[in-house]
Design a protein around this motif. Structure first.
Motif, PDB file in Angstrom:
ATOM      1  N   SER A 132       3.377  13.270 -13.011  1.00 36.78           N
ATOM      2  CA  SER A 132       3.652  12.546 -14.254  1.00 36.78           C
ATOM      3  C   SER A 132       4.245  11.193 -13.937  1.00 36.78           C
ATOM      4  N   ASP A 133       3.520  10.121 -14.272  1.00 35.38           N
ATOM      5  CA  ASP A 133       4.070   8.781 -14.095  1.00 35.38           C
ATOM      6  C   ASP A 133       5.352   8.624 -14.908  1.00 35.38           C
ATOM      7  N   GLU A 134       5.352   9.153 -16.134  1.00 41.14           N
ATOM      8  CA  GLU A 134       6.517   9.011 -17.009  1.00 41.14           C
ATOM      9  C   GLU A 134       7.754   9.666 -16.389  1.00 41.14           C
ATOM     10  N   ALA A 135       7.574  10.844 -15.799  1.00 42.33           N
ATOM     11  CA  ALA A 135       8.707  11.530 -15.167  1.00 42.33           C
ATOM     12  C   ALA A 135       9.240  10.726 -13.981  1.00 42.33           C
ATOM     13  N   ILE A 136       8.336  10.111 -13.219  1.00 42.21           N
ATOM     14  CA  ILE A 136       8.754   9.305 -12.063  1.00 42.21           C
ATOM     15  C   ILE A 136       9.508   8.061 -12.531  1.00 42.21           C
ATOM     16  N   ILE A 137       9.024   7.457 -13.619  1.00 40.48           N
ATOM     17  CA  ILE A 137       9.708   6.271 -14.173  1.00 40.48           C
ATOM     18  C   ILE A 137      11.122   6.634 -14.623  1.00 40.48           C
ATOM     19  N   GLU A 138      11.232   7.746 -15.350  1.00 47.00           N
ATOM     20  CA  GLU A 138      12.551   8.181 -15.824  1.00 47.00           C
ATOM     21  C   GLU A 138      13.475   8.492 -14.644  1.00 47.00           C
ATOM     22  N   GLU A 139      12.922   9.177 -13.653  1.00 47.73           N
ATOM     23  CA  GLU A 139      13.703   9.522 -12.454  1.00 47.73           C
ATOM     24  C   GLU A 139      14.194   8.261 -11.738  1.00 47.73           C
TER      25      GLU A 139
ATOM     26  N   THR B  54       0.837  -1.204   0.000  1.00 49.92           N
ATOM     27  CA  THR B  54       0.000   0.000   0.000  1.00 49.92           C
ATOM     28  C   THR B  54       0.873   1.256   0.000  1.00 49.92           C
ATOM     29  N   ALA B  55       0.306   2.329  -0.564  1.00 53.99           N
ATOM     30  CA  ALA B  55       0.990   3.623  -0.598  1.00 53.99           C
ATOM     31  C   ALA B  55      -0.059   4.717  -0.567  1.00 53.99           C
ATOM     32  N   ASN B  56       0.207   5.781   0.175  1.00 48.41           N
ATOM     33  CA  ASN B  56      -0.785   6.837   0.366  1.00 48.41           C
ATOM     34  C   ASN B  56      -0.685   7.980  -0.653  1.00 48.41           C
ATOM     35  N   SER B  57       0.128   7.818  -1.687  1.00 44.18           N
ATOM     36  CA  SER B  57       0.144   8.776  -2.793  1.00 44.18           C
ATOM     37  C   SER B  57       0.511   8.025  -4.058  1.00 44.18           C
ATOM     38  N   ARG B  58       0.111   8.551  -5.194  1.00 44.00           N
ATOM     39  CA  ARG B  58       0.428   7.861  -6.443  1.00 44.00           C
ATOM     40  C   ARG B  58       1.929   7.840  -6.687  1.00 44.00           C
ATOM     41  N   ARG B  59       2.614   8.923  -6.366  1.00 44.53           N
ATOM     42  CA  ARG B  59       4.067   8.940  -6.555  1.00 44.53           C
ATOM     43  C   ARG B  59       4.722   7.791  -5.783  1.00 44.53           C
ATOM     44  N   GLU B  60       4.363   7.641  -4.502  1.00 45.77           N
ATOM     45  CA  GLU B  60       4.925   6.568  -3.693  1.00 45.77           C
ATOM     46  C   GLU B  60       4.573   5.207  -4.288  1.00 45.77           C
ATOM     47  N   ALA B  61       3.364   5.100  -4.844  1.00 46.84           N
ATOM     48  CA  ALA B  61       2.913   3.823  -5.394  1.00 46.84           C
ATOM     49  C   ALA B  61       3.673   3.463  -6.666  1.00 46.84           C
ATOM     50  N   VAL B  62       3.901   4.439  -7.533  1.00 47.43           N
ATOM     51  CA  VAL B  62       4.659   4.184  -8.763  1.00 47.43           C
ATOM     52  C   VAL B  62       6.072   3.726  -8.408  1.00 47.43           C
ATOM     53  N   LEU B  63       6.695   4.427  -7.466  1.00 54.85           N
ATOM     54  CA  LEU B  63       8.038   4.054  -7.035  1.00 54.85           C
ATOM     55  C   LEU B  63       8.051   2.661  -6.410  1.00 54.85           C
ATOM     56  N   ALA B  64       7.024   2.343  -5.634  1.00 58.77           N
ATOM     57  CA  ALA B  64       6.942   1.022  -5.000  1.00 58.77           C
ATOM     58  C   ALA B  64       6.812  -0.078  -6.048  1.00 58.77           C
ATOM     59  N   ALA B  65       5.983   0.156  -7.071  1.00 56.13           N
ATOM     60  CA  ALA B  65       5.798  -0.834  -8.134  1.00 56.13           C
ATOM     61  C   ALA B  65       7.098  -1.072  -8.890  1.00 56.13           C
ATOM     62  N   LEU B  66       7.804   0.006  -9.195  1.00 52.92           N
ATOM     63  CA  LEU B  66       9.079  -0.125  -9.908  1.00 52.92           C
ATOM     64  C   LEU B  66      10.115  -0.834  -9.038  1.00 52.92           C
ATOM     65  N   GLN B  67      10.107  -0.535  -7.744  1.00 53.88           N
ATOM     66  CA  GLN B  67      11.054  -1.148  -6.817  1.00 53.88           C
ATOM     67  C   GLN B  67      10.812  -2.651  -6.701  1.00 53.88           C
ATOM     68  N   GLU B  68       9.555  -3.065  -6.820  1.00 48.71           N
ATOM     69  CA  GLU B  68       9.211  -4.484  -6.727  1.00 48.71           C
ATOM     70  C   GLU B  68       9.663  -5.270  -7.953  1.00 48.71           C
ATOM     71  N   SER B  69       9.948  -4.575  -9.043  1.00 48.71           N
ATOM     72  CA  SER B  69      10.217  -5.257 -10.317  1.00 48.71           C
ATOM     73  C   SER B  69      11.648  -5.744 -10.422  1.00 48.71           C
ATOM     74  N   GLY B  70      11.819  -6.774 -11.277  1.00 48.75           N
ATOM     75  CA  GLY B  70      13.136  -7.303 -11.587  1.00 48.75           C
ATOM     76  C   GLY B  70      13.264  -7.502 -13.084  1.00 48.75           C
ATOM     77  N   PRO B  71      14.344  -8.110 -13.552  1.00 49.52           N
ATOM     78  CA  PRO B  71      14.535  -8.350 -14.985  1.00 49.52           C
ATOM     79  C   PRO B  71      13.354  -9.114 -15.602  1.00 49.52           C
TER      80      PRO B  71
END
Length: 499
Positions: free
Chosen positions: A483-490, A441-458
Motif C-alpha cells: 500500500s503506497d498510502e500506508a508507506i506514506i503514512e509510515e 533507482t530502487a529495486n522494489s516499489r516500497r524502497e522507491a516510494v520511500l526514496a521519493a518521499l525522502q527526496e522531497s522538501g517543503p
C-alpha cells in the motif's frame, strides 16, 4: 440445483456422457476450490490446461466435468460412469453461459455499464459508480480497485487484476442483486474480451475512452488488441464514444447501429457532449459542458484535465440511462476522488503527494503534464517498469518522463519471475545520457516510494505513478501485500518530530 446441461440456453453440448441431469452446488475452474457437487470447467490457460486437473477435481467431489478435449473426456467418462461429462467447443464460452444460468441470470436485474480503453478505464468506471450512487441509483463496481457495492467494498478474491473470469462475474452480479443494487459499472479489458469473460452479457451502455499500444505481450499485434476491444460494442445496447481518439472511435461508430453519444474536447467536432475551457487549480477542475446547444459550468473536486473527459463519459452514460442533465449537474460537486487515480494526499509542510497509477507511456506523459499545473516548488516523480508486461514498453516510460521532473525515481512494479534489477535497467535504457534530471533507482516499489518521499522538501509535489494491483505486488506468482498510502503514512509519522 439439478441441471440438465443440454437444456441451458446458448450452451451447445457436442457430446454428453453419464447422467443427463446433474446436481450442481457450485461452479469452479480451479480444481483446488472444487467441493462436493461442483461443476468443474477445464479452462485452458496461457501456461496450463484445465484438463490436466480433472483427477484432482473428481477427488475433491466434482459431480460434473465440462471440457473441450473429447478423447480425454471420453476416457474419464468410462472410468467414472456415475458422473456427468460434457464436451463443448469452447470451455470459456460454456463457463460464461452456465454461470449466468446457475445464478439465475442476475444481469437481467442490473443496468450494466462496461468501460474499455487503454487509459482511463478505472477512473471512468468509478465515476459512473459514484455518479449513479449520488443520483440515488444503487450501483456496484467491478475493476482494478476491487469489488464494490453501493454500500462499500465487498471481500472477494479476484482471479485477474481487472475483469474477473465469467463465473466470478455472475457470482458478483448475484451479490449485487441480493444487496438491491440496480446497476453495475465495470472495467472490461481487451484480454477479458478475448478470453470470453464477459460472453453473454448484454451491456446497457459500452464506454470507449481511448486506445494506444498496450498488452502486446498477450495480443502480439496492435490489430488483435483493437479487434478484441471492439468486441464489447457488439454486445451492447448503447454506447458513449470519445471521438477525439483517432485509434478506435471511427471503427466503433462504423460498427454500431444503436443509440450512442459522442464526446469531445473540440468545440467544432460535432460531438453530442463537449467539455471545454478547462482550468485546473488546487481545489479541482472547472470546465464548461456543452450539450444540445446549451452550455453549463462545471466545478468538481477532481484533478487532471483529462479527467474532464472521463467525467463527461460518465455523464453521457447517465443521460443514456434516462437521467436529465440538470439532475446530473446538481450532484457533481460531491464527486469523490478515485483511489489511485490522480488521488491527492496532503503531507507536512505543504507537500502534495499524487497517486496516479498511470502505467503506459501515454498515461504517464499526460499525468506529468497535469501535475505540473498544481502549485509546487519541485516535482519528484516515481516511474516504473512492469515486470509482467511487455519489456519493449519499459524504455518508453523513461522517454515519456524524461526532463519533466526535477527528480525521477525509477523502480519495478510486479517483477513477476524477473529480477527487479533487470526491469529497472530496461527502463533506464530509455533515458538519454547525460541524464536531463537527477535519477534515483530502487529495486522494489516500497524502497522507491520511500526514496521519493525522502527526496522531497517543503512545497514539493511527489507523483507516484504506475502502482499496485489489488493492493499487492506480484512476485514470482505470489501477491505480496502493498500500500503506497500506508508507506506514506509510515514515513511522515516517523518524521513528525522533524517538522
Amino acid at each position: 440445483m439439478e441441471i440438465q446441461l443440454a437444456s441451458i440456453p446458448s450452451f451447445p453440448v457436442i457430446d454428453q456422457f453419464g447422467p443427463k441431469k446433474s446436481n450442481i452446488n457450485s461452479i469452479e475452474y480451479n480444481s483446488t476450490h472444487v467441493t462436493q457437487g461442483c461443476a468443474f470447467f477445464c479452462v485452458p490457460g496461457e501456461n496450463t490446461d484445465g484438463h490436466l486437473y480433472i483427477d484432482e477435481a473428481i477427488a475433491n467431489g466434482a459431480s460434473t466435468i465440462i471440457g473441450s478435449n473429447k478423447q480425454i473426456i471420453v476416457d474419464y467418462a468410462e472410468k467414472y460412469p456415475e458422473l456427468s461429462f460434457a464436451v463443448v467447443a469452447n470451455v470459456r464460452t460454456a463457463l460464461a453461459h452456465v454461470s449466468d444460468f446457475f445464478y439465475d441470470s442476475p444481469q437481467k436485474s442490473l443496468f450494466k455499464v462496461g468501460v474499455t480503453g487503454t487509459n482511463g478505464k478505472t477512473t471512468t468506471a468509478t465515476y459512473v459508480y459514484n455518479l449513479f450512487n449520488l443520483l440515488g441509483i444503487a450501483c456496484g463496481f467491478i475493476g482494478t480497485t476491487g469489488i464494490i457495492g453501493a454500500n462499500g467494498k465487498i471481500p472477494f478474491y479476484k482471479s485477474t487484476p481487472t475483469t474477473p473470469i465469467s463465473s466470478d462475474i455472475h457470482k458478483i452480479f448475484a451479490k449485487f442483486v441480493t444487496e438491491e443494487d440496480r446497476a453495475v459499472a465495470m472495467e472490461v479489458s481487451s484480454i477479458a474480451l478475448d478470453q470470453k469473460r464477459v460472453e453473454g452479457i448484454n451491456f446497457d451502455v459500452a464506454i470507449h475512452t481511448n486506445i494506444s499500444e498496450e498488452h502486446l505481450e498477450y495480443h502480439k499485434t496492435f490489430t488483435h488488441y483493437l479487434q478484441s476491444k471492439l468486441l464489447l460494442f457488439k454486445q451492447a445496447k448503447a454506447a458513449v464514444v470519445n471521438i477525439d481518439d483517432e485509434g478506435m472511435a471511427k471503427e466503433i461508430l462504423e460498427a454500431i447501429d444503436y443509440p450512442h453519444l459522442t464526446y469531445s474536447n473540440q468545440l467544432h467536432s460535432g460531438a453530442d457532449l463537449i467539455w471545454t475551457a478547462c482550468e485546473s487549480s488546487d481545489t479541482g477542475l472547472k470546465f464548461d459542458l456543452c450539450y444540445q446547444q446549451k452550455r453549463w459550468p462545471v466545478h468538481v473536486p477532481l484533478f487532471g484535465e483529462y479527467n474532464a473527459a472521463n467525467l463527461t463519459a460518465a455523464i453521457g452514460t447517465a443521460i443514456l440511462s434516462g437521467v436529465q442533465l440538470e439532475d446530473i449537474l446538481a450532484v457533481l460537486s460531491d464527486m469523490p476522488q478515485v483511489e489511485g487515480r490522480f488521488q491527492m494526499i496532503h503531507g507536512p509542510e505543504n507537500r502534495k503527494i499524487i497517486l496516479d497509477y498511470a502505467h503506459t507511456p501515454v498515461a504517464l506523459a499526460a499525468v506529468l503534464q497535469e501535475v505540473k499545473k498544481l502549485s509546487h516548488n519541485r516535482l519528484i516523480a516515481l516511474i516504473a517498469g512492469i515486470g509482467i508486461r511487455d519489456f519493449s514498453k519499459m524504455p518508453k516510460m523513461a522517454r515519456a518522463a524524461e526532463g519533466k521532473a526535477d527528480v525521477l525515481v525509477v523502480t519495478v512494479d510486479h517483477p513477476g519471475d524477473n529480477e527487479p534489477g533487470t526491469v529497472v535497467d530496461a527502463v533506464l535504457k530509455g533515458f538519454t545520457t547525460p541524464y536531463k534530471q537527477r535519477v534515483v533507482t530502487a529495486n522494489s516499489r516500497r524502497e522507491a516510494v520511500l526514496a521519493a518521499l525522502q527526496e522531497s522538501g517543503p512545497d514539493d509535489l511527489i507523483l507516484l505513478s504506475s502502482g499496485s494491483i489489488n493492493g499487492a505486488q506480484i512476485v514470482k506468482g505470489e501477491y505480496i501485500p502493498h500500500s503506497d498510502e500506508a508507506i506514506i503514512e509510515e514515513f511522515f509519522s516517523s518524521k513528525t518530530s522533524d517538522f
